[in-house]
Design a protein around this motif. Sequence first.
Motif, mmCIF file in Angstrom:
data_model
loop_
_atom_site.group_PDB
_atom_site.id
_atom_site.type_symbol
_atom_site.label_atom_id
_atom_site.label_comp_id
_atom_site.label_asym_id
_atom_site.label_seq_id
_atom_site.Cartn_x
_atom_site.Cartn_y
_atom_site.Cartn_z
ATOM 1 N N UNK A 1 -18.853 52.497 55.876
ATOM 2 C CA UNK A 1 -17.582 52.314 57.201
ATOM 3 C C UNK A 1 -16.599 53.327 56.690
ATOM 4 N N UNK A 2 -16.730 53.672 54.777
ATOM 5 C CA UNK A 2 -15.491 53.676 54.428
ATOM 6 C C UNK A 2 -15.495 55.325 55.293
ATOM 7 N N UNK A 3 -16.190 56.021 55.813
ATOM 8 C CA UNK A 3 -15.737 57.251 56.085
ATOM 9 C C UNK A 3 -14.952 57.490 57.414
ATOM 10 N N UNK B 1 -24.127 54.803 69.837
ATOM 11 C CA UNK B 1 -24.875 54.007 68.819
ATOM 12 C C UNK B 1 -25.247 55.225 67.966
ATOM 13 N N UNK B 2 -24.335 56.063 68.181
ATOM 14 C CA UNK B 2 -24.553 57.227 66.892
ATOM 15 C C UNK B 2 -23.331 56.247 65.601
ATOM 16 N N UNK B 3 -22.158 56.794 66.314
ATOM 17 C CA UNK B 3 -21.170 56.042 65.839
ATOM 18 C C UNK B 3 -21.785 54.890 65.348
ATOM 19 N N UNK C 1 -12.684 59.615 69.669
ATOM 20 C CA UNK C 1 -12.494 61.247 69.514
ATOM 21 C C UNK C 1 -12.696 61.492 67.988
ATOM 22 N N UNK C 2 -11.366 60.737 67.304
ATOM 23 C CA UNK C 2 -11.069 61.552 65.343
ATOM 24 C C UNK C 2 -13.050 60.747 65.021
ATOM 25 N N UNK C 3 -12.779 59.992 65.147
ATOM 26 C CA UNK C 3 -14.249 59.515 64.464
ATOM 27 C C UNK C 3 -15.722 60.547 64.791
ATOM 28 N N UNK C 4 -16.117 60.519 66.053
ATOM 29 C CA UNK C 4 -16.805 61.559 66.045
ATOM 30 C C UNK C 4 -16.484 63.312 65.370
ATOM 31 N N UNK C 5 -14.862 63.278 65.480
ATOM 32 C CA UNK C 5 -14.918 64.756 64.371
ATOM 33 C C UNK C 5 -15.371 64.601 62.902
ATOM 34 N N UNK C 6 -15.307 63.226 62.239
ATOM 35 C CA UNK C 6 -15.651 62.739 61.238
ATOM 36 C C UNK C 6 -17.100 63.022 61.121
ATOM 37 N N UNK C 7 -17.496 62.465 61.887
ATOM 38 C CA UNK C 7 -18.824 62.124 62.084
ATOM 39 C C UNK C 7 -19.771 63.587 61.969
#
Length: 179
Positions: A151-153, A141-143, A161-167
């Motif tokens: 979305x560009x981020x 839900x957070x992602x 996992x890589x998306x979580x690190x970016x967030x």
Amino acid sequence: MDKVLSIDPNDISIEPDRYRKDLGDMISLVDSIKTLGKNIVPIIVTKKEDGKYTLVAGERRTKACIEAGVKVSAVVVSIDEIEHRVYEILENLERKDFDWREKVSATTDLMDMLKAKYKKMPLRMAAKKTGLSTGAISTDLGLSEALKVDPEMFVRCKTRESALKVLQKYKLDETYAEL
């Protein structure tokens, strides 16, 4: 069209020489089947002369139905041994899991639908009903929210996992900026 039958999964023999050896985490599948009372996607079996069945495709679903104590939805086919092996292999080769963005979107939609149906759906209740962990739902839900905002981020992110690190880095940078 083949007819879908409801079969006692204990009446299905599973040959030991199957290709898939690692069935993975069965807990969420068992919980989902318990919640629904059946497997959504039918398995494929052949019928033997003694009236019992032999599994062609769907070992995880069959074993989850045994664990859940429910009958399994199955399509009975008449095929030879070569076709039997082809079906088994193709079911596993052709399967494609959601990529992380699809999974996040699906989890968000699932939560929205549960909230619409049950009016109030606390995270723990949703987790119990779906077999997903509260942590996984919360993370998705957070992602999902972050994807809507920027979305560009996440353009270069290939995995959840890589998306979580970016967030996490983004949130840390925001915190530093506020200080």
